[in-house]
Design a protein around this motif. Structure first.
Motif, mmCIF file in Angstrom:
data_model
loop_
_atom_site.group_PDB
_atom_site.id
_atom_site.type_symbol
_atom_site.label_atom_id
_atom_site.label_comp_id
_atom_site.label_asym_id
_atom_site.label_seq_id
_atom_site.Cartn_x
_atom_site.Cartn_y
_atom_site.Cartn_z
ATOM 1 N N ILE A 36 0.841 -1.207 0.000
ATOM 2 C CA ILE A 36 0.000 0.000 0.000
ATOM 3 C C ILE A 36 0.873 1.253 0.000
ATOM 4 C CG2 ILE A 36 -1.649 1.348 1.369
ATOM 5 C CD1 ILE A 36 -2.750 -1.456 2.322
ATOM 6 N N ASN A 37 1.897 1.272 0.843
ATOM 7 C CA ASN A 37 2.793 2.432 0.913
ATOM 8 C C ASN A 37 3.571 2.625 -0.385
ATOM 9 O OD1 ASN A 37 2.005 3.099 3.520
ATOM 10 N ND2 ASN A 37 3.619 1.874 4.484
ATOM 11 N N GLU A 38 3.980 1.513 -1.005
ATOM 12 C CA GLU A 38 4.712 1.602 -2.269
ATOM 13 C C GLU A 38 3.841 2.204 -3.372
ATOM 14 O OE1 GLU A 38 6.106 -2.308 -3.139
ATOM 15 O OE2 GLU A 38 7.769 -2.221 -1.704
ATOM 16 N N VAL A 39 2.578 1.754 -3.431
ATOM 17 C CA VAL A 39 1.675 2.274 -4.462
ATOM 18 C C VAL A 39 1.360 3.744 -4.209
ATOM 19 C CG1 VAL A 39 -0.667 2.112 -5.405
ATOM 20 C CG2 VAL A 39 0.693 0.047 -5.077
ATOM 21 N N LYS A 40 1.139 4.105 -2.954
ATOM 22 C CA LYS A 40 0.867 5.514 -2.631
ATOM 23 C C LYS A 40 2.061 6.399 -2.989
ATOM 24 C CE LYS A 40 -2.616 5.094 1.001
ATOM 25 N NZ LYS A 40 -2.953 5.362 2.426
ATOM 26 N N LYS A 41 3.264 5.886 -2.796
ATOM 27 C CA LYS A 41 4.468 6.647 -3.141
ATOM 28 C C LYS A 41 4.591 6.787 -4.658
ATOM 29 C CE LYS A 41 9.466 6.766 -2.355
ATOM 30 N NZ LYS A 41 10.618 6.073 -1.709
ATOM 31 N N LYS A 42 4.295 5.709 -5.382
ATOM 32 C CA LYS A 42 4.395 5.742 -6.844
ATOM 33 C C LYS A 42 3.369 6.686 -7.442
ATOM 34 C CE LYS A 42 4.250 2.748 -10.935
ATOM 35 N NZ LYS A 42 4.122 1.357 -11.426
#
Length: 212
Positions: A36-42
């Motif tokens: 979730i954090n990776e997608v939000k960062k991307k």
């Protein structure tokens, strides 16, 4: 139950809003949070990154987020797609870039579900089976007949070791185990035994067998 064997993405456009779905296999909640954090960062510039995930053999853990969308229009619809597909250990994140037109409650629900389904369609889904894993030691004159019997009973030959005799590791679906053992006993007149038994969850695909 089914799991995501190969993760995928899907995208739809609805009234100029862009919905991008990412489908993941997750082992636990920590892994879900990482994705979730990776997608939000991307997609840091997106209006919403909504998600839902399910964990456990009986869907014991279920969590979802609307991430700023009206309550019940994003996370819950994504969750319903996961459950309707009988997926477990699955996380779907749907990113939305707002196109300037409000979709309304029904439109949002349909869009988030359509994006989730598109992501699943582009993923590889595998069925998780309950099995019993064990080994048999046979001589070289017997192995061909045993391989034929395994194919006939849809038992999976997981590994084979060749030495003075052949050590074969076999996985049998739980519901066919009794008939498999009976067939072994009848075919080989009780001379073979299925040993070192272990209950396993496994998936079988074109690329092979994986024990979970």
């Amino acid at each position: 139950m089914n799991i995501v064997y190969k993760m995928g993405t899907g995208e739809i456009i609805e009234k100029k809003s862009r919905f991008i779905a990412h489908v993941f296999y997750i082992k636990d909640e920590d892994e879900a949070i990482t994705y979730i954090n990776e997608v939000k960062k991307k997609y840091w510039d997106a209006r919403h990154n909504c998600y839902a995930y399910v964990l456990g053999n009986n869907n014991e853990i279920q969590k979802c987020s609307d991430d700023g969308e009206p309550s019940g229009t994003a996370g819950k619809p994504i969750m319903e797609v996961i459950i309707n597909k009988t997926l477990t250990n699955c996380l779907i994140i749907v990113t939305r870039y707002f196109g300037g037109t409000l979709l309304g409650t029904g439109g949002l629900i349909r869009a988030y579900q359509a994006a989730s389904n598109a992501g699943i369609d582009n993923s590889l889904i595998a069925q998780v089976k309950e099995g019993i894993k064990g080994t048999m030691i046979v001589d070289y004159s017997t192995i061909g007949k045993l391989q034929y019997l395994c194919a006939e009973k849809e038992a999976v030959i997981y590994s084979t070791e060749f030495a003075d005799n052949v050590n074969i590791c076999i996985i049998v679906e739980k519901h066919t185990y009794d008939s498999f053992i009976k067939q072994i006993a009848d075919t080989f007149a009780g001379k073979l035994s299925f040993e070192h038994l272990e209950n396993v969850l496994y998936i079988s695909s074109k690329s092979g067998v994986e024990i979970l």
